[in-house]
Scaffold this motif. Structure first.
Motif, mmCIF file in Angstrom:
data_model
loop_
_atom_site.group_PDB
_atom_site.id
_atom_site.type_symbol
_atom_site.label_atom_id
_atom_site.label_comp_id
_atom_site.label_asym_id
_atom_site.label_seq_id
_atom_site.Cartn_x
_atom_site.Cartn_y
_atom_site.Cartn_z
ATOM 1 N N LYS A 62 -45.999 -20.275 -26.484
ATOM 2 C CA LYS A 62 -45.690 -18.907 -26.040
ATOM 3 C C LYS A 62 -46.452 -17.880 -26.865
ATOM 4 O O LYS A 62 -47.071 -16.960 -26.305
ATOM 5 C CB LYS A 62 -44.178 -18.662 -26.132
ATOM 6 C CG LYS A 62 -43.756 -17.306 -25.599
ATOM 7 C CD LYS A 62 -42.247 -17.189 -25.601
ATOM 8 C CE LYS A 62 -41.847 -16.154 -26.604
ATOM 9 N NZ LYS A 62 -40.418 -15.878 -26.628
ATOM 10 N N ASP A 73 -44.989 -11.147 -22.579
ATOM 11 C CA ASP A 73 -43.724 -11.843 -22.831
ATOM 12 C C ASP A 73 -42.813 -11.642 -21.624
ATOM 13 O O ASP A 73 -41.928 -10.784 -21.619
ATOM 14 C CB ASP A 73 -43.083 -11.301 -24.113
ATOM 15 C CG ASP A 73 -41.926 -12.163 -24.587
ATOM 16 O OD1 ASP A 73 -41.598 -13.160 -23.921
ATOM 17 O OD2 ASP A 73 -41.341 -11.828 -25.629
ATOM 18 N N HIS A 78 -43.034 -17.505 -19.996
ATOM 19 C CA HIS A 78 -41.959 -18.431 -20.366
ATOM 20 C C HIS A 78 -42.054 -19.728 -19.560
ATOM 21 O O HIS A 78 -41.837 -20.818 -20.103
ATOM 22 C CB HIS A 78 -40.592 -17.780 -20.167
ATOM 23 C CG HIS A 78 -40.410 -16.531 -20.961
ATOM 24 N ND1 HIS A 78 -39.481 -15.566 -20.639
ATOM 25 C CD2 HIS A 78 -41.052 -16.062 -22.073
ATOM 26 C CE1 HIS A 78 -39.548 -14.578 -21.511
ATOM 27 N NE2 HIS A 78 -40.505 -14.854 -22.390
ATOM 28 N N GLU A 153 -34.399 -17.659 -22.842
ATOM 29 C CA GLU A 153 -35.038 -16.341 -22.906
ATOM 30 C C GLU A 153 -34.154 -15.264 -22.282
ATOM 31 O O GLU A 153 -34.083 -14.143 -22.803
ATOM 32 C CB GLU A 153 -36.409 -16.369 -22.222
ATOM 33 C CG GLU A 153 -37.446 -17.202 -22.948
ATOM 34 C CD GLU A 153 -37.901 -16.617 -24.283
ATOM 35 O OE1 GLU A 153 -37.576 -15.461 -24.611
ATOM 36 O OE2 GLU A 153 -38.595 -17.350 -25.020
#
Length: 166
Positions: A62, A73, A78, A153
């Motif tokens: 990542k 992000d 992800h 996340e």
């Protein structure tokens, strides 16, 4: 109709329970009590390796994707990181997974332990044998990683605030 369904369900549950008990007794009688734990060592090793590979590689992938400037992000990053972590986990875990499966399916006494199973597999079938089933394993683990890390996340964002530290 419901009475019939409940009777059928009860009958099936008794059948399965009896089958399990019969199987356990058979294994104990034929191979000894220790045979119930065949493959425990490789299974623990497999889980430790796969979990370590997933967790370590997800954040590294990542951060590398975000650092490349091509990703932000977000969910796309992800998902890509999750699939990458799944790939790394399967690469690391497949050899132990193959050995675990071979040990659990082998006749009693075929392998003296995990190291012996590794050596015999390498000698008999070559190094690529450790990656048998790679595709289906990646499909399963990659999917699991996407669900797990995407959920992580979302929880991090919603519970601990927007974004993660880079």
């Amino acid at each position: 109709m419901e009475k019939f369904h409940n009777h059928k369900k009860d009958h099936m549950e008794k059948y399965v329970r009896n089958l399990i008990i019969t199987s356990v007794l058979y294994i104990c009688r034929e191979e000894g009590l220790g045979a119930l734990w065949t493959g425990l060592g490789p299974n623990i090793a497999r889980n430790a390796l796969i979990n370590a590979a997933e967790l370590a590689s997800y954040d590294q992938i990542k951060e590398s994707l975000i650092g490349s400037g091509f990703f932000q992000d977000n969910a796309v990053c992800h998902m890509a990181s999750s699939l990458g972590a799944g790939f790394v986990a399967v690469c690391v875990g497949s050899p132990v997974d193959v050995v675990k499966s071979r040990m659990m399916g082998a006749p009693a006494g075929m392998y003296s332990g995990m190291l012996d199973a590794f050596v015999q597999t390498a000698k008999k079938d070559g190094p690529l044998a450790f990656y048998n089933g790679f595709g289906p394993n990646f499909a399963r683990l990659g999917t699991w990683n996407v669900v797990m890390f995407m959920t992580l996340e979302q929880v991090k964002t919603r519970v601990f605030g927007a974004g993660t530290a880079h």
